[in-house]
Scaffold this active site. Structure first.
Site, PDB file in Angstrom:
ATOM      1  N   GLU A   1     -17.772  85.551 -31.110  1.00  0.00           N
ATOM      2  CA  GLU A   1     -18.450  84.368 -30.580  1.00  0.00           C
ATOM      3  C   GLU A   1     -19.733  84.036 -31.331  1.00  0.00           C
ATOM      4  O   GLU A   1     -20.010  82.867 -31.601  1.00  0.00           O
ATOM      5  CB  GLU A   1     -18.772  84.576 -29.094  1.00  0.00           C
ATOM      6  CG  GLU A   1     -17.557  84.613 -28.173  1.00  0.00           C
ATOM      7  CD  GLU A   1     -17.005  83.229 -27.872  1.00  0.00           C
ATOM      8  OE1 GLU A   1     -16.999  82.371 -28.787  1.00  0.00           O
ATOM      9  OE2 GLU A   1     -16.583  82.997 -26.733  1.00  0.00           O
ATOM     10  N   SER A   2     -20.542  85.032 -31.650  1.00  0.00           N
ATOM     11  CA  SER A   2     -21.874  84.737 -32.189  1.00  0.00           C
ATOM     12  C   SER A   2     -22.299  85.613 -33.354  1.00  0.00           C
ATOM     13  O   SER A   2     -23.416  85.465 -33.845  1.00  0.00           O
ATOM     14  CB  SER A   2     -22.913  84.905 -31.077  1.00  0.00           C
ATOM     15  OG  SER A   2     -23.040  86.287 -30.732  1.00  0.00           O
TER      16      SER A   2
END
Length: 486
Positions: free
Chosen positions: A314-315
């Site tokens: 995700e990040s």
């Protein structure tokens, strides 16, 4: 004997009163379109399913056109009601129908033919028509190179009008118009080699190129064109004037530019992460958050390495990122998900990890009991990414195709179809970027395998720090994405 003159005194007053009433009633104006919208409390809008216009994801309703028209409805103080058209002809036919949509917001370009049906607002976005071909094939360089190619465009589109004009100069140009597809379908068909070329607007290419790795821009066909909203033909300018005032306002106050930057301003593709880079992230980033992954994973009864793998996908284990769709933080939570999971600050990595752990556990709990491990975990990851509604749609389609709706191996074959009109039109939740959860799950499984391996006691420490890490192949066909800040 009957005498008409004998009736005159008796009915004279009645006739005068009736005539006066009719005269006065003719002077009373009916509510104009804008007044009716405000009285009803609803702005009815017709659009198309497309990443560049409107669709539903795990955040709910989204898309450039959706956000722009939602702000307009908010300005009017009314509710927004969205309807999606089956094709462009259907879209234009719906505008202005009794009790139907009063506005079309679908990335529309004005043309003389379309002006016979509707009236257009001022422009809010400039786009350029682009010829798209498949990488590895001969690249067309001008209109003459379109002769002899298999070309498909949307029926009723301005692109079809462009090709019709070109055909007068180059009679050998052959193309098909289809009302059974959307832009995403056309790009997919080029990507897979089903057709040679298509013609779409530059913003659609920008939104979709990351999902179709084989498509390339051959050349621009003509100058930039303006996209506008459309209202019904006629002399009632009330709604059109209000729209133009609104678009002028958001242009001046920067709202329009912020929306453009959010959807079109970033090429947020991370690309393939090599073994050395991944090893550096394991050494430099993961230790900062490892205790939180372990603590909240234990509390929610999930594997901490799986939770960490989600965070990396995700990040890249960065706590302060924000995507173009507004999801934020290390676990990239939507505002609604964060609130539901008790997260008050999405940029706080501890809270974000807590929210991600609770949300993953919640997704697993929502699945049918018939789905067993390890498939249950992969389904939960897919739901985490695309939402449980779209996942249910894919499972139902899988069952209709004679596949097992409880097996990830079968359902992942169906999920990409949710971006194809012939399939998503049969579902409850409609269009989705169905390829995303497939790649999301595949990448997380690989990251999870890596984390499982390197966190064995004998491999922790020096081997990771020195970069002596053998990384199993990560899916290069769909690179991971690093959300770019707004």
């Amino acid at each position: 004997m009957f005498s008409p003159t004998a009736l005159r005194p008796r009915y004279a007053k009645w006739l005068i009163a009736t005539g006066l009433f009719l005269m006065l009633s003719g002077c009373v104006d009916k509510p104009n379109t804008l007044e009716r919208v405000k009285e009803d409390g609803v702005l009815r809008v017709v659009t198309r399913n497309s990443p560049a216009t409107y669709f539903q994801d795990r955040s709910g309703e989204t898309g450039f056109e959706y956000e722009l028209v939602k702000r307009f409805a908010d300005d009017l103080g009314v509710e927004l009601k969205i309807e999606t058209a089956d094709n462009l002809d259907d879209l234009f036919n719906q505008v202005g129908k009794p009790n139907g949509p009063v506005l079309a917001a679908a990335g529309l370009v004005s043309s003389e033919q379309r002006k016979k049906q509707v009236r257009f607002s001022r422009s809010y976005l400039e786009v350029t028509p682009q010829i798209i071909y498949r990488n590895g094939q001969s690249r067309p360089t001008d209109a003459g190179d379109l002769v002899g190619k298999k070309i498909m465009v949307l029926k009723g589109s301005t692109h079809a009008e462009q090709l019709a004009e070109l055909k007068q100069k180059y009679p050998g140009i052959q193309y098909e118009e289809s009302d059974a597809v959307e832009v995403v379908d056309l790009l997919r068909m080029v990507d897979e080699g089903q057709i040679d070329l298509t013609l779409v607007d530059s913003n659609e290419v920008a939104m979709n190129q990351v999902y179709f790795t084989n498509i390339r821009v051959a050349f621009d066909l003509g100058d930039a064109r303006s996209q506008s909203w459309a209202v019904a033909a006629g002399e009632d300018n009330s709604l059109l004037n209000e729209i133009n005032s609104y678009l002028d306002k958001v242009q001046k106050n920067g709202t329009l530019q912020r929306l453009k930057d959010r959807y079109y301003g970033h090429v947020d593709v991370l690309g393939y992460m090599g073994a050395t880079t991944f090893a550096q992230h394991l050494q430099q980033r993961l230790p900062k958050y490892e205790q939180h992954f372990k603590a909240y994973a234990k509390k929610e009864k999930v594997d901490w390495r799986l939770l960490a793998a989600i965070g990396y996908q995700e990040s890249l284990w960065q706590p302060a990122v924000t995507s173009k769709t507004g999801v934020r933080g290390l676990m990239m939570l939507t505002q609604n998900t964060a609130q539901a999971m008790g997260v008050s600050n999405r940029l706080d990595p501890k809270q974000s990890i807590m929210g991600g752990a609770k949300y993953l556990a919640y997704m697993k709990d929502q699945l049918d009991e018939s789905i067993q491990e390890p498939d249950r975990t992969w389904f939960a990851l897919a739901a985490y990414n695309v939402g449980s509604g779209h996942l249910d749609d894919a499972r139902k389609l899988a069952a209709k195709e004679g596949l097992n709706p409880d097996k990830w191996l079968d359902v992942k074959k169906i999920l990409p179809r949710l971006s194809q009109k012939q399939w998503y039109s049969k579902t409850r939740y409609g269009y989705a970027r169905g390829g995303e959860p497939v790649h999301f799950v595949a990448n997380i499984r690989r990251y999870y395998d890596i984390l499982t391996w390197v966190t064995q006691p004998q491999l922790e420490g020096d081997q990771v720090a020195e970069g002596n890490l053998h990384v199993p192949g990560i899916d290069k066909s769909k690179p991971a994405q690093e959300p770019a800040p707004l």
